[in-house]
Design an enzyme around this catalytic site. Structure first.
Site, PDB file in Angstrom:
ATOM      1  N   ARG A  60      35.067   2.741 -50.120  1.00  0.00           N
ATOM      2  CA  ARG A  60      34.905   2.556 -49.102  1.00  0.00           C
ATOM      3  C   ARG A  60      35.437   0.712 -48.768  1.00  0.00           C
ATOM      4  NH1 ARG A  60      29.980   2.772 -45.424  1.00  0.00           N
ATOM      5  NH2 ARG A  60      28.877   0.334 -46.981  1.00  0.00           N
ATOM      6  N   LYS A 159      35.075  -1.913 -42.838  1.00  0.00           N
ATOM      7  CA  LYS A 159      34.095  -2.860 -43.608  1.00  0.00           C
ATOM      8  C   LYS A 159      34.575  -4.581 -43.616  1.00  0.00           C
ATOM      9  CE  LYS A 159      29.050  -3.901 -45.286  1.00  0.00           C
ATOM     10  NZ  LYS A 159      28.284  -3.296 -44.418  1.00  0.00           N
ATOM     11  N   GLU A 193      26.421   2.428 -32.947  1.00  0.00           N
ATOM     12  CA  GLU A 193      25.482   2.282 -33.621  1.00  0.00           C
ATOM     13  C   GLU A 193      24.426   0.201 -33.892  1.00  0.00           C
ATOM     14  OE1 GLU A 193      27.383   1.122 -37.437  1.00  0.00           O
ATOM     15  OE2 GLU A 193      29.514   0.154 -36.421  1.00  0.00           O
TER      16      GLU A 193
HETATM   17  C1  LIG Z   1      27.862  -2.252 -38.602  1.00  0.00           C
HETATM   18  C2  LIG Z   1      27.072  -1.026 -39.689  1.00  0.00           C
HETATM   19  N1  LIG Z   1      27.186   0.072 -39.500  1.00  0.00           N
HETATM   20  C3  LIG Z   1      26.191   1.012 -39.999  1.00  0.00           C
HETATM   21  C4  LIG Z   1      25.820   0.143 -41.380  1.00  0.00           C
HETATM   22  C5  LIG Z   1      25.095   0.982 -42.607  1.00  0.00           C
HETATM   23  O1  LIG Z   1      26.405   1.949 -43.648  1.00  0.00           O
HETATM   24  P1  LIG Z   1      25.820   1.886 -45.128  1.00  0.00           P
HETATM   25  O2  LIG Z   1      25.345   0.407 -45.996  1.00  0.00           O
HETATM   26  O3  LIG Z   1      26.903   2.378 -46.385  1.00  0.00           O
HETATM   27  O4  LIG Z   1      24.717   2.212 -44.922  1.00  0.00           O
HETATM   28  C6  LIG Z   1      25.876  -1.154 -42.067  1.00  0.00           C
HETATM   29  C7  LIG Z   1      25.905  -1.276 -43.589  1.00  0.00           C
HETATM   30  N2  LIG Z   1      25.188  -3.560 -43.257  1.00  0.00           N
HETATM   31  C8  LIG Z   1      25.390  -3.706 -44.611  1.00  0.00           C
HETATM   32  C9  LIG Z   1      25.403  -5.157 -44.234  1.00  0.00           C
HETATM   33  C10 LIG Z   1      24.657  -5.355 -43.621  1.00  0.00           C
HETATM   34  C11 LIG Z   1      24.610  -7.290 -44.002  1.00  0.00           C
HETATM   35  O5  LIG Z   1      23.390  -8.197 -42.980  1.00  0.00           O
HETATM   36  O6  LIG Z   1      25.391  -8.616 -43.961  1.00  0.00           O
HETATM   37  C12 LIG Z   1      24.155  -3.233 -45.387  1.00  0.00           C
HETATM   38  O7  LIG Z   1      23.760  -3.035 -45.062  1.00  0.00           O
HETATM   39  O8  LIG Z   1      24.370  -3.846 -46.840  1.00  0.00           O
HETATM   40  C13 LIG Z   1      27.020  -1.447 -40.808  1.00  0.00           C
HETATM   41  O9  LIG Z   1      27.592  -3.488 -41.356  1.00  0.00           O
END
Ligand SMILES: Cc1[nH+]cc(COP(=O)(O)O)c(CN[C@@H](CCC(=O)O)C(=O)O)c1O
Length: 306
Positions: A60, A159, A193
């Site tokens: 990713r 991301k 989300e």
């Molecule tokens: C906007 C967003 N949506 C969904 C997710 C979940 O994605 P996944 O981790 O692949 O299941 C995350 C991860 N958020 C990351 C950043 C947190 C932060 O504060 O920095 C994390 O959970 O690591 C997001 O940033």
């Protein structure tokens, strides 16, 4: 304050934490073009350690770079190896891993020109993202006054650093209003989300999550969808509105940092009976998986020894 560790991997080598610095005219600092990952490693029941779905996270990272036309000057295998090297250098049997690729200093102005693409990997201990109590008793959430990005304004499958100004604004608003997290709607008004998590609801026996449109394609989301189906639940990806969350039997957030965090209430509406029956079942099974206790998901573990 993030706990300082020994080293940070910076452009191909480990440097002391305090020496991992950049110039103030670093392009990404001004224009927000950078891509990053959030990854967790866990201690395993058998005493070893594993990075959860490392391959998918690194894939990713490169997908995000591809979307915003950044060429990371390493390949996926090199980043995988560098992540393990950094965990070992910092003697971390478990913890949070933050790879970041960004546009370095050189030309200023919106076009990044030929500025160098720099890459770092930092690791640090990070417990329950929304607090230990949250994993157990759930959290209070408000619908944010900020929409999640329109899919042609920001590239949400990436991301991307700059995407997170939207998250910061929504998170700060929620916390200032006494909530634990903000839930963002998409520009059509449907649930999208949270600031750093994807969302699931349980309604009439069906587990529902949002379609991919405006959200980050979460790896925890994908893992929980597969795990839930394997456990016999019906799982659908379907658009839903905020009042379907109000009238849901359960709702929960998921993400690498947040893991699986039940939602107690949204906009002062208690959700269901608050027994988190499905959420707690999935949470327990998820923690068994990341702890290496379920051999069916061994392929999700990237084992290492500190
Ligand atoms: C906007 C967003 N949506 C969904 C997710 C979940 O994605 P996944 O981790 O692949 O299941 C995350 C991860 N958020 C990351 C950043 C947190 C932060 O504060 O920095 C994390 O959970 O690591 C997001 O940033």
């Amino acid at each position: 304050m993030v706990q300082k560790m020994e080293s940070i991997w910076f452009d191909g080598r480990l440097v002391p934490w305090d020496e991992a610095n950049v110039h103030v005219l670093t392009h990404s600092l001004h224009y927000g073009l950078g891509v990053f990952e959030g990854i967790r490693s866990y201690r395993l029941k058998d005493g070893g350690s594993s990075v959860f779905r490392l391959k998918e996270h690194v894939e990713r990272l490169f997908q995000s770079a591809h979307i915003v036309q950044m060429e990371i000057p390493f390949n996926e295998d090199e980043i995988v190896d560098a992540i393990v090297e950094t965990l070992k250098a910092n003697k971390m049997p478990e913890g949070y891993i933050r790879p970041l690729a960004f546009v370095g200093a050189g030309a200023m102005g919106v076009h990044p020109g030929t500025n160098p693409i720099q890459t770092i990997i930092a690791t640090w201990p990070w417990g329950a993202y929304l607090g230990e109590e949250a994993l157990e008793n759930g959290i209070r959430v408000r619908t944010s006054s900020f929409n999640r990005h329109h899919v042609n304004v920001m590239m949400t499958k990436g991301k991307v650093c700059g995407n997170y100004v939207n998250s910061v604004l929504a998170k700060r608003e929620a916390v200032a209003d006494g909530y634990d997290e903000g839930l963002m709607l998409d520009t059509a008004g449907y649930v999208s989300e949270a600031t750093g998590e994807n969302i699931f609801i349980v309604r009439k026996g069906v587990i529902k999550t949002t379609p991919l449109t405006s959200i980050l394609e979460g790896i925890t989301r994908a893992s929980l969808m597969e795990l839930a189906e394997d456990l016999g639940y019906k799982v659908v990806e379907q658009q839903f509105s905020r009042d379907e969350v109000y009238t849901a039997d359960e709702a929960f957030f998921c993400g690498t940092a947040a893991e699986l965090t039940p939602i107690r209430e949204l906009d002062r509406r208690r959700i269901g009976k608050g027994d988190f029956k499905v959420a707690k079942h999935l949470q327990a099974e998820f923690f068994k998986v990341v702890g290496g206790e379920n051999p069916k998901y061994e392929h999700w573990l990237h084992r290492y020894e500190v």
